[in-house]
Design an enzyme around this catalytic site. Structure first.
Site, PDB file in Angstrom:
ATOM      1  N   CYS A 182       0.824  -1.213   0.000  1.00  0.00           N
ATOM      2  CA  CYS A 182       0.000   0.000   0.000  1.00  0.00           C
ATOM      3  C   CYS A 182       0.862   1.269   0.000  1.00  0.00           C
ATOM      4  O   CYS A 182       1.470   1.599  -1.001  1.00  0.00           O
ATOM      5  CB  CYS A 182      -0.967  -0.034   1.174  1.00  0.00           C
ATOM      6  SG  CYS A 182      -2.387   1.082   0.973  1.00  0.00           S
ATOM      7  N   HIS A 232      -3.576  -5.948   1.650  1.00  0.00           N
ATOM      8  CA  HIS A 232      -3.410  -6.116   3.088  1.00  0.00           C
ATOM      9  C   HIS A 232      -4.015  -7.472   3.437  1.00  0.00           C
ATOM     10  O   HIS A 232      -4.165  -8.336   2.594  1.00  0.00           O
ATOM     11  CB  HIS A 232      -4.163  -5.020   3.855  1.00  0.00           C
ATOM     12  CG  HIS A 232      -3.687  -3.633   3.612  1.00  0.00           C
ATOM     13  ND1 HIS A 232      -2.563  -3.125   4.215  1.00  0.00           N
ATOM     14  CD2 HIS A 232      -4.194  -2.634   2.848  1.00  0.00           C
ATOM     15  CE1 HIS A 232      -2.400  -1.864   3.837  1.00  0.00           C
ATOM     16  NE2 HIS A 232      -3.372  -1.544   3.004  1.00  0.00           N
TER      17      HIS A 232
END
Length: 297
Positions: free
Chosen positions: A104, A202
């Site tokens: 991310c 994630h």
């Protein structure tokens, strides 16, 4: 091949965890816990060293690197530190084929730049030929479960990002099967340069994707030890056959199996059930059935 009675120093790997306090959204630290446990079960010691703002990165001291995700306000000081303190060492490590996982915000900062909804651009290192732009607070974020194809298999995870990443010449990590991926437009997810992997997954990523975790461990072992890692991992697990020949298998043959040619397989039934459950939630029933059938056998 070494004799089973040969005494050798245990295999050890050192992982540098970049910005553990600033970049740790959505349980990204679970990726490190997974790597440590999968190494431990094979008699490999994984040492983890935190590298915060102000710490230099000496590439010779590490075998793997991890950088997680964070909010925009946390990324700005990290972006500055990457250039001022860690950029040269990180580039040297990547060019020397050290495995790197960037999730991310970490992924965005290894591309050319991140343009937030407000404020100035954050300059990235340009490891990936890619860039990220936030479309503004009125544009829906890319949120939800996601599945991608990777290396003839699947990866699953959870994404939550406002920025849209666009690839230049960078090779994507995989193709989106369900979810948004890099930008919700072109079905790409993540980016690859040498052994550096950027992704929005994630979840944490590695607990539900044991094959990807083992891929990173294997890259680190091969880079540090070569054939010694193959032989010693066999000896630890009571298998005294020479696995070096298996490394000569064709790429196609390796893509057809989820078992690493170097690492002894582990009992991963729970991990694969979690992986398959995520695929089922996304309506990927055929892929889920294949996963369960493969790993039950």
């Amino acid at each position: 091949m070494m004799s089973p009675n040969t005494t050798q120093q245990p295999l050890t790997l050192t992982l540098g965890h970049l910005y553990p306090d600033q970049l740790n959204l959505y349980g990204d630290r679970g990726n490190i816990l997974t790597l440590r446990r999968r190494c431990q079960l094979r008699g490999i010691e994984l040492r983890v060293v935190g590298l915060g703002v102000g710490d230099a990165l000496a590439p010779d001291e590490y075998d793997m690197l991890f950088i997680g995700g964070g909010q925009d306000k946390e990324q700005a000081p990290v972006a500055d530190d990457l250039h001022e303190m860690k950029g040269i060492g990180l580039w040297a490590a990547i060019e020397d084929d050290m495995p790197v996982l960037a999730v991310c915000g970490g992924y965005q900062l290894l591309a050319h730049y991140y343009r937030p909804a407000e404020g100035p651009d954050m300059r990235g290192l340009g490891v990936f030929d890619a860039w990220t732009e936030h479309k503004g607070t009125k544009v829906p974020r890319c949120i939800g479960n996601v599945a991608i194809s990777w290396n003839g298999q699947t990866l699953v995870g959870f994404e939550n990002h406002g920025g849209r990443t666009y690839l230049g010449t960078a090779k994507p990590l995989g193709k989106v099967l369900k979810g948004n991926g890099n930008n919700a437009e072109d079905q790409t997810e993540g980016a690859i340069y040498r052994h550096a992997y950027g992704t929005y997954l994630h979840g944490s990523l590695l607990p539900k994707n044991p094959h990807f975790a083992d891929h990173l461990i294997e890259l680190a072992l091969q880079r540090k030890y070569g054939d010694r890692a193959i032989t010693e991992n066999d000896l630890f697990n009571g298998n005294h056959t020479n696995k070096a020949a298996e490394i000569g298998a064709t790429v196609l043959e390796l893509q057809k199996t989820t078992v690493s040619p170097l690492l002894t397989p582990l009992e991963d039934s729970l991990e694969w059930e979690a992986h398959a459950s995520m695929l089922e939630r996304l309506g990927l029933y055929s892929e889920a059935a294949t996963i369960l059938r493969t790993h039950k056998s």
